[in-house]
Design a protein around this motif. Sequence first.
Motif, short mmCIF file in Angstrom:
data_model
loop_
_atom_site.label_atom_id
_atom_site.label_comp_id
_atom_site.label_asym_id
_atom_site.label_seq_id
_atom_site.Cartn_x
_atom_site.Cartn_y
_atom_site.Cartn_z
N ALA A 173 8.53 -4.21 2.70
CA ALA A 173 7.96 -4.72 1.46
C ALA A 173 6.72 -5.57 1.73
O ALA A 173 5.70 -5.45 1.02
CB ALA A 173 9.01 -5.54 0.70
N GLU A 220 3.69 -3.55 2.58
CA GLU A 220 3.09 -2.99 1.39
C GLU A 220 2.24 -4.03 0.64
O GLU A 220 1.27 -3.68 -0.04
CB GLU A 220 4.17 -2.45 0.46
CG GLU A 220 4.87 -1.20 1.00
CD GLU A 220 6.01 -0.71 0.12
OE1 GLU A 220 6.66 -1.58 -0.50
OE2 GLU A 220 6.26 0.49 0.06
N LEU A 221 2.61 -5.30 0.81
CA LEU A 221 1.85 -6.37 0.17
C LEU A 221 0.61 -6.77 0.97
O LEU A 221 -0.16 -7.62 0.54
CB LEU A 221 2.75 -7.59 -0.04
CG LEU A 221 3.79 -7.45 -1.16
CD1 LEU A 221 4.84 -8.57 -1.06
CD2 LEU A 221 3.12 -7.48 -2.53
N HIS A 272 10.80 -12.97 -5.30
CA HIS A 272 10.68 -11.53 -5.08
C HIS A 272 11.99 -10.85 -4.70
O HIS A 272 12.13 -9.64 -4.86
CB HIS A 272 9.62 -11.24 -4.00
CG HIS A 272 9.79 -12.06 -2.76
ND1 HIS A 272 9.20 -13.29 -2.60
CD2 HIS A 272 10.46 -11.82 -1.61
CE1 HIS A 272 9.51 -13.78 -1.41
NE2 HIS A 272 10.27 -12.90 -0.79
N THR A 309 5.12 -3.16 -4.46
CA THR A 309 6.37 -2.88 -3.74
C THR A 309 7.27 -1.90 -4.48
O THR A 309 8.44 -1.73 -4.13
CB THR A 309 7.15 -4.19 -3.50
OG1 THR A 309 7.40 -4.83 -4.77
CG2 THR A 309 6.37 -5.14 -2.61
N THR A 327 9.19 0.79 -2.26
CA THR A 327 9.84 0.35 -1.02
C THR A 327 11.09 1.16 -0.71
O THR A 327 11.33 1.57 0.42
CB THR A 327 10.19 -1.14 -1.08
OG1 THR A 327 9.00 -1.91 -1.31
CG2 THR A 327 10.82 -1.61 0.23
#
Length: 325
Positions: free
Chosen positions: A180, A183-184, A232, A302, A305
Amino acid sequence: MNRIIALAAAAALSLAAAPFATPALATTIIKAGHGTQTAHPTHIALQKFADIVAEKSKGDLKIEIYPDRQLGEEREMVEGLQLGTVDMAVVSTGPLVAFVPALGTVDLPFLFKSSEHAYKVLDGEVGQDLLAKFQDRGIVGLAWWENGWRSLTSKKEVKSPADLKGMKLRTMQNPVHIAAFKELGASPIPMVWGEVFTSLSQGVIDAQENPVTIVYSNSLWEVQKYMTLTRHVYGPHLVLFSQQVWDRLTPAQQTILKEALMEATTFQRQTSARLETEQLKLLADKGMIVEQVDITPFQEATANTASAFKNIDPAVVAKIKAAAN
């Protein structure tokens, strides 16, 4: 001589007539380890659990609590459960995905809408099915406690995923969390908790993510300037028992532990919610800059994911999301 014989005979008769003394029953001691500080709701709830168990068992069972990784880092405690060298442990999901890969489902970002949503899922069919999977690993999964909603802390301000680009961010040893944060745009660094404070102070890492109660009880305001309330991931704590040790208990003892856990679980969650509210204010008082943020771009970054993990069943994810309605 006759007097001595008479006295001996009388003593023998007295002993024979006396009822046999009932030997004292040995107390069964259960050593329970966890990785958090004594100010954390999990430690407080374990104390409550110990009191309930002592009362219900009339002293037959005693819970000894070992906080702050005294029985090892979390993965070591889980391995100890398998070996029977650790009786009981309360751990985060971080190291557990390596033992039960399907557990990664509950670590997906922005999966749960609220604490009530999480309780409904974890106490229901999905959560109980996940706990049952520990049996194949020599572990008894007993309950879901609460570590809290995970947010970011950092040395510089984070307003959007763009601010995370290249940031050295500590995560748990959890492949879902690592994916995750990649991806950020961050550079996630998996690290055991015992190394985090020093690594932050020395600049080995720039940021980390954890619930408010972890941030406060570990004095992270000393090495982090900002806390960004991304919330998150909902972070559970799992109450686990060694199968080897569990099987040595009587059915009555097992029932006492299960009943006590039901009471302690409610208490733990209530304590977690209360302390999060109180400690968020205390963090600000300590000089930490606590900021709200628009989570929409974090959610969008995200969103896929789960697709990277074959052990995460899309049908289960759909069932969890549907439970929010």
